[in-house]
Design a protein around this motif. Structure first.
Motif, PDB file in Angstrom:
ATOM      1  N   SER A   1     103.335 -32.278  48.087  1.00  0.00           N
ATOM      2  CA  SER A   1     102.779 -32.186  49.854  1.00  0.00           C
ATOM      3  C   SER A   1     101.810 -33.564  50.334  1.00  0.00           C
ATOM      4  CB  SER A   1     101.986 -31.004  49.948  1.00  0.00           C
ATOM      5  OG  SER A   1     102.055 -31.125  51.507  1.00  0.00           O
ATOM      6  N   GLU A   2     100.517 -33.700  48.842  1.00  0.00           N
ATOM      7  CA  GLU A   2      99.390 -34.589  49.397  1.00  0.00           C
ATOM      8  C   GLU A   2     100.272 -36.416  49.263  1.00  0.00           C
ATOM      9  OE1 GLU A   2      95.587 -36.095  46.666  1.00  0.00           O
ATOM     10  OE2 GLU A   2      95.147 -33.801  47.069  1.00  0.00           O
ATOM     11  N   HIS A   3     100.663 -35.979  47.806  1.00  0.00           N
ATOM     12  CA  HIS A   3     101.559 -37.673  48.091  1.00  0.00           C
ATOM     13  C   HIS A   3     102.680 -37.914  48.813  1.00  0.00           C
ATOM     14  CE1 HIS A   3      99.924 -37.459  43.785  1.00  0.00           C
ATOM     15  NE2 HIS A   3     100.045 -39.076  43.050  1.00  0.00           N
ATOM     16  N   ALA A   4     103.358 -36.846  49.048  1.00  0.00           N
ATOM     17  CA  ALA A   4     104.467 -36.732  50.152  1.00  0.00           C
ATOM     18  C   ALA A   4     104.069 -37.157  51.827  1.00  0.00           C
ATOM     19  CB  ALA A   4     105.151 -36.074  50.658  1.00  0.00           C
ATOM     20  N   PHE A   5     102.988 -37.006  52.105  1.00  0.00           N
ATOM     21  CA  PHE A   5     102.705 -37.240  53.490  1.00  0.00           C
ATOM     22  C   PHE A   5     101.067 -37.971  53.560  1.00  0.00           C
ATOM     23  CE2 PHE A   5     104.816 -33.300  53.543  1.00  0.00           C
ATOM     24  CZ  PHE A   5     105.527 -33.462  54.317  1.00  0.00           C
ATOM     25  N   LYS A   6     100.979 -38.916  52.620  1.00  0.00           N
ATOM     26  CA  LYS A   6     100.059 -40.267  52.126  1.00  0.00           C
ATOM     27  C   LYS A   6     100.575 -41.481  53.714  1.00  0.00           C
ATOM     28  CE  LYS A   6      97.699 -43.351  49.382  1.00  0.00           C
ATOM     29  NZ  LYS A   6      97.316 -44.016  47.914  1.00  0.00           N
ATOM     30  N   ASN A   7      99.129 -41.756  54.829  1.00  0.00           N
ATOM     31  CA  ASN A   7      99.571 -41.979  55.599  1.00  0.00           C
ATOM     32  C   ASN A   7     100.658 -41.925  55.979  1.00  0.00           C
ATOM     33  OD1 ASN A   7      97.351 -43.899  54.255  1.00  0.00           O
ATOM     34  ND2 ASN A   7      99.199 -44.829  52.688  1.00  0.00           N
TER      35      ASN A   7
ATOM     36  N   TRP B   1     109.745 -39.887  52.527  1.00  0.00           N
ATOM     37  CA  TRP B   1     110.739 -40.028  51.555  1.00  0.00           C
ATOM     38  C   TRP B   1     110.762 -41.312  49.862  1.00  0.00           C
ATOM     39  CZ3 TRP B   1     114.162 -43.450  48.940  1.00  0.00           C
ATOM     40  CH2 TRP B   1     115.092 -43.433  48.441  1.00  0.00           C
ATOM     41  N   TYR B   2     109.939 -42.679  50.316  1.00  0.00           N
ATOM     42  CA  TYR B   2     109.309 -43.167  49.361  1.00  0.00           C
ATOM     43  C   TYR B   2     108.110 -43.155  49.066  1.00  0.00           C
ATOM     44  CZ  TYR B   2     112.848 -46.677  50.459  1.00  0.00           C
ATOM     45  OH  TYR B   2     113.704 -47.862  50.750  1.00  0.00           O
TER      46      TYR B   2
ATOM     47  N   TYR C   1     106.125 -40.680  44.022  1.00  0.00           N
ATOM     48  CA  TYR C   1     105.909 -39.094  42.864  1.00  0.00           C
ATOM     49  C   TYR C   1     106.866 -39.016  42.523  1.00  0.00           C
ATOM     50  CZ  TYR C   1     104.183 -34.497  42.190  1.00  0.00           C
ATOM     51  OH  TYR C   1     103.942 -33.274  41.822  1.00  0.00           O
ATOM     52  N   LYS C   2     108.095 -38.765  42.211  1.00  0.00           N
ATOM     53  CA  LYS C   2     109.134 -38.707  41.564  1.00  0.00           C
ATOM     54  C   LYS C   2     109.168 -39.442  40.205  1.00  0.00           C
ATOM     55  CE  LYS C   2     111.882 -34.942  43.851  1.00  0.00           C
ATOM     56  NZ  LYS C   2     112.201 -33.997  43.294  1.00  0.00           N
TER      57      LYS C   2
ATOM     58  N   PRO D   1     105.320 -30.809  57.518  1.00  0.00           N
ATOM     59  CA  PRO D   1     105.269 -31.598  58.251  1.00  0.00           C
ATOM     60  C   PRO D   1     106.560 -32.101  58.165  1.00  0.00           C
ATOM     61  CG  PRO D   1     103.380 -31.415  56.807  1.00  0.00           C
ATOM     62  CD  PRO D   1     103.652 -30.444  56.374  1.00  0.00           C
ATOM     63  N   LEU D   2     107.665 -32.134  57.363  1.00  0.00           N
ATOM     64  CA  LEU D   2     108.396 -33.091  57.410  1.00  0.00           C
ATOM     65  C   LEU D   2     109.659 -32.065  57.518  1.00  0.00           C
ATOM     66  CD1 LEU D   2     110.550 -34.719  56.314  1.00  0.00           C
ATOM     67  CD2 LEU D   2     110.800 -33.436  54.226  1.00  0.00           C
ATOM     68  N   LEU D   3     109.919 -30.376  58.145  1.00  0.00           N
ATOM     69  CA  LEU D   3     110.043 -29.484  58.656  1.00  0.00           C
ATOM     70  C   LEU D   3     110.308 -30.022  60.148  1.00  0.00           C
ATOM     71  CD1 LEU D   3     109.883 -26.862  56.520  1.00  0.00           C
ATOM     72  CD2 LEU D   3     112.251 -28.367  56.373  1.00  0.00           C
ATOM     73  N   ASP D   4     108.458 -30.044  60.578  1.00  0.00           N
ATOM     74  CA  ASP D   4     108.429 -30.313  61.714  1.00  0.00           C
ATOM     75  C   ASP D   4     109.130 -32.188  62.557  1.00  0.00           C
ATOM     76  OD1 ASP D   4     107.353 -27.647  62.302  1.00  0.00           O
ATOM     77  OD2 ASP D   4     105.164 -28.965  61.880  1.00  0.00           O
ATOM     78  N   LEU D   5     108.547 -32.818  61.821  1.00  0.00           N
ATOM     79  CA  LEU D   5     109.766 -33.945  61.405  1.00  0.00           C
ATOM     80  C   LEU D   5     110.999 -34.377  62.212  1.00  0.00           C
ATOM     81  CD1 LEU D   5     109.091 -37.049  62.283  1.00  0.00           C
ATOM     82  CD2 LEU D   5     109.829 -37.283  60.008  1.00  0.00           C
ATOM     83  N   TRP D   6     111.657 -33.038  60.959  1.00  0.00           N
ATOM     84  CA  TRP D   6     113.387 -33.300  61.551  1.00  0.00           C
ATOM     85  C   TRP D   6     112.928 -32.250  62.606  1.00  0.00           C
ATOM     86  CZ3 TRP D   6     114.115 -31.470  55.489  1.00  0.00           C
ATOM     87  CH2 TRP D   6     114.586 -32.708  54.685  1.00  0.00           C
ATOM     88  N   GLU D   7     112.253 -31.723  62.526  1.00  0.00           N
ATOM     89  CA  GLU D   7     112.916 -30.842  64.239  1.00  0.00           C
ATOM     90  C   GLU D   7     112.416 -31.772  65.329  1.00  0.00           C
ATOM     91  OE1 GLU D   7     110.809 -26.599  66.871  1.00  0.00           O
ATOM     92  OE2 GLU D   7     110.570 -27.248  64.257  1.00  0.00           O
TER      93      GLU D   7
END
Length: 192
Positions: free
Chosen positions: A69-75, A90-91, A96-97, A130-136
């Motif tokens: 999560s820390e990586h996914a939502f960096k910046n 996404w990037y 991360y992966k 945060p991703l779920l909120d963005l999609w919503e």
């Protein structure tokens, strides 16, 4: 202070040993005795830090999920445009992966097996909020299709696990061009 550091060191060694064993042998072929041996601690030491194997696996999952999560939502800035925000996330997930292969592999196993208990899985899902909120927000603004977040995840994020797995097997190379095409395909699958 030194005692606390020593404790943290043993706990970390146990988590790392578990990660290694589960990734290489699977959940059921990662007995506590092997975990202790790889971590270079006595089997009894495990129970100072974890109630049982399930607790050890759950805690490992939650720690890796927090790192993910820390990586996914960096910046990440929720005030940016929907597509720009999604592209950043996404990037971040793709990198991360690609760079945290052991952790990403473990999370993929957790997604595809019942080795994590429901309570820990629900806690882990909170890391994606945060991703779920963005999609919503994207759905409310008419930018993203009105489909389940599970479908959004399946079409956009989950393919990254497949692509990185194919790269690890030397079947496919995730070049910058391929990553850009993969992102565009992901975005096209959910945008209106």
């Amino acid at each position: 202070m030194a005692i606390r550091q020593k404790c943290d060191k043993k706990r970390k060694a146990l988590l790392n040993a578990t990660l290694n064993l589960v990734n290489n042998n699977g959940f059921h072929d990662a007995p506590m005795s092997k975990i202790a041996k790889i971590a270079e601690v006595s089997p009894a030491t495990i129970y100072i830090y974890f109630e049982n194997k399930q607790d050890l696996i759950n805690q490992l999952y939650l720690e890796i999920k927090a790192s993910f999560s820390e990586h996914a939502f960096k910046n990440y800035d929720e005030n940016e445009a929907i597509k720009d925000s999604f592209q950043l996330i996404w990037y971040n997930i793709a990198h991360y992966k690609l760079n945290e292969v052991e952790e990403a592999s473990f999370l993929s196993q957790c997604d595809n097996t019942p080795m994590i208990d429901d309570e820990s899985r629900q806690q882990g899902l909170k890391h994606l909020q945060p991703l779920l909120d963005l999609w919503e927000r994207g759905q409310q603004k008419g930018v993203i299709k009105l489909i389940s977040p599970y479908l959004l995840y399946a079409y956009t994020i989950y393919p990254l696990a497949f692509l990185t797995s194919m790269q690890q097997k030397d079947s496919f190379q995730l070049t910058e061009k391929n990553l850009n095409e993969a992102f565009q395909a992901a975005w096209d699958s959910i945008k209106i």
